[in-house]
Design a protein around this motif. Structure first.
Motif, short mmCIF file in Angstrom:
data_model
loop_
_atom_site.label_atom_id
_atom_site.label_comp_id
_atom_site.label_asym_id
_atom_site.label_seq_id
_atom_site.Cartn_x
_atom_site.Cartn_y
_atom_site.Cartn_z
N SER A 290 -2.06 14.08 -11.05
CA SER A 290 -3.25 14.34 -10.24
C SER A 290 -3.18 13.61 -8.90
O SER A 290 -3.95 13.91 -8.00
N HIS A 291 -2.28 12.64 -8.78
CA HIS A 291 -2.13 11.82 -7.57
C HIS A 291 -3.41 11.05 -7.26
O HIS A 291 -3.65 10.69 -6.13
N GLU A 292 -4.22 10.80 -8.27
CA GLU A 292 -5.50 10.14 -8.08
C GLU A 292 -5.37 8.62 -8.25
O GLU A 292 -4.67 8.14 -9.13
N GLY B 160 -21.10 14.23 -2.82
CA GLY B 160 -21.16 13.49 -1.58
C GLY B 160 -20.81 12.02 -1.67
O GLY B 160 -20.82 11.31 -0.68
N ARG B 161 -20.48 11.54 -2.85
CA ARG B 161 -20.17 10.12 -3.06
C ARG B 161 -18.68 9.96 -3.36
O ARG B 161 -18.14 10.68 -4.21
N VAL B 162 -18.01 9.04 -2.68
CA VAL B 162 -16.59 8.81 -2.92
C VAL B 162 -16.43 8.19 -4.31
O VAL B 162 -17.02 7.15 -4.61
N VAL B 163 -15.62 8.85 -5.17
CA VAL B 163 -15.43 8.36 -6.53
C VAL B 163 -14.00 7.90 -6.79
O VAL B 163 -13.75 7.11 -7.69
N SER B 164 -13.06 8.41 -6.01
CA SER B 164 -11.66 8.00 -6.14
C SER B 164 -10.91 8.47 -4.90
O SER B 164 -11.51 8.98 -3.96
N PHE B 165 -9.60 8.30 -4.94
CA PHE B 165 -8.77 8.63 -3.80
C PHE B 165 -7.56 9.41 -4.28
O PHE B 165 -7.07 9.18 -5.38
N LYS B 166 -7.09 10.32 -3.45
CA LYS B 166 -5.94 11.14 -3.82
C LYS B 166 -4.80 10.86 -2.85
O LYS B 166 -5.01 10.80 -1.63
N ALA B 167 -3.61 10.67 -3.40
CA ALA B 167 -2.44 10.42 -2.57
C ALA B 167 -2.12 11.68 -1.77
O ALA B 167 -2.10 12.78 -2.32
N LYS B 168 -1.89 11.49 -0.48
CA LYS B 168 -1.55 12.63 0.39
C LYS B 168 -0.09 13.02 0.21
O LYS B 168 0.73 12.21 -0.23
N LEU C 87 0.83 -1.20 0.00
CA LEU C 87 0.00 0.00 0.00
C LEU C 87 0.87 1.26 0.00
O LEU C 87 0.61 2.21 -0.73
N GLU C 88 1.94 1.23 0.79
CA GLU C 88 2.85 2.37 0.82
C GLU C 88 3.58 2.53 -0.52
O GLU C 88 3.76 3.63 -1.01
N MET C 89 3.94 1.40 -1.14
CA MET C 89 4.58 1.45 -2.46
C MET C 89 3.62 2.07 -3.49
O MET C 89 4.02 2.89 -4.31
N ALA C 90 2.35 1.68 -3.44
CA ALA C 90 1.35 2.23 -4.35
C ALA C 90 1.22 3.74 -4.16
O ALA C 90 1.10 4.51 -5.11
N TRP C 91 1.25 4.18 -2.90
CA TRP C 91 1.18 5.62 -2.60
C TRP C 91 2.40 6.34 -3.20
O TRP C 91 2.25 7.39 -3.83
N GLU C 92 3.59 5.77 -3.02
CA GLU C 92 4.80 6.39 -3.56
C GLU C 92 4.74 6.49 -5.08
O GLU C 92 5.11 7.52 -5.66
N GLU C 93 4.27 5.44 -5.72
CA GLU C 93 4.12 5.47 -7.18
C GLU C 93 3.11 6.54 -7.60
O GLU C 93 3.32 7.25 -8.58
N ALA C 94 2.02 6.65 -6.86
CA ALA C 94 0.98 7.62 -7.20
C ALA C 94 1.51 9.05 -7.09
O ALA C 94 1.19 9.88 -7.93
N ILE C 95 2.31 9.35 -6.08
CA ILE C 95 2.79 10.73 -5.95
C ILE C 95 3.92 11.03 -6.93
O ILE C 95 4.13 12.18 -7.27
N GLU C 96 4.60 10.00 -7.41
CA GLU C 96 5.71 10.23 -8.34
C GLU C 96 5.27 10.24 -9.80
O GLU C 96 5.77 11.02 -10.59
N GLU C 97 4.33 9.37 -10.17
CA GLU C 97 4.01 9.18 -11.58
C GLU C 97 2.78 9.91 -12.07
O GLU C 97 2.73 10.34 -13.20
N ASP C 98 1.77 10.04 -11.26
CA ASP C 98 0.51 10.62 -11.70
C ASP C 98 0.40 12.05 -11.18
O ASP C 98 0.41 12.27 -9.98
#
Length: 96
Positions: A19-21, A64-72, A6-17
Motif C-alpha cells: 500500500s506504500h502507506e 478532510g483529516r490527514v490519517v497517514s501518508f503514502k510513499a510517492k 527519511l529517504e531510506m524510510a521512503w525506499e523501504e516503504a515503496i519496496e516492502e509495503d
C-alpha cells in the motif's frame, strides 16, 4: 531524523509495503526498530507533515483529516526533490 534516514524510510516503504502507506508508528519502527513513545509519535507526525517529508510522501485524508501518508513514486520524488532544492538551497536533502 535526517534527510538521509527519511529517504531510506521512503525506499523501504515503496519496496516492502504494497500500500506504500506510512504512519508515525511505522516510521519509528522502520527507523528505530521499536514501538514509539507518545513524544516520538508526535515528533514523527510533525516530521511527516514537514516540507522535506512531502518530497517523499503525500497526505492520505479521511473526511478532510490527514490519517497517514503514502510513499510517492520514484519519478514524482525526483521531480519534487528538484523543486524542493530550488527553493531550499541550504537543506540537507539537496546533498543526498
Amino acid at each position: 531524523i535526517s534527510a538521509e534516514l527519511l529517504e531510506m524510510a521512503w525506499e523501504e516503504a515503496i519496496e516492502e509495503d504494497e500500500s506504500h502507506e506510512v504512519t508515525p508508528d511505522s516510521l519509528i519502527e522502520l527507523i528505530h526498530s521499536h514501538k514509539g513513545s507518545a513524544i516520538e509519535k508526535y515528533m514523527a507526525w510533525k516530521l511527516l507533515r514537514s516540507d522535506m517529508a512531502h518530497v517523499f510522501f503525500k497526505d492520505l485524508k479521511n473526511h478532510g483529516r490527514v490519517v497517514s501518508f503514502k510513499a510517492k513514486a520514484r519519478k514524482a520524488v525526483d521531480a519534487a526533490k528538484d523543486q524542493f532544492c530550488k527553493t531550499h538551497e541550504d537543506e540537507e536533502l539537496c546533498f543526498v
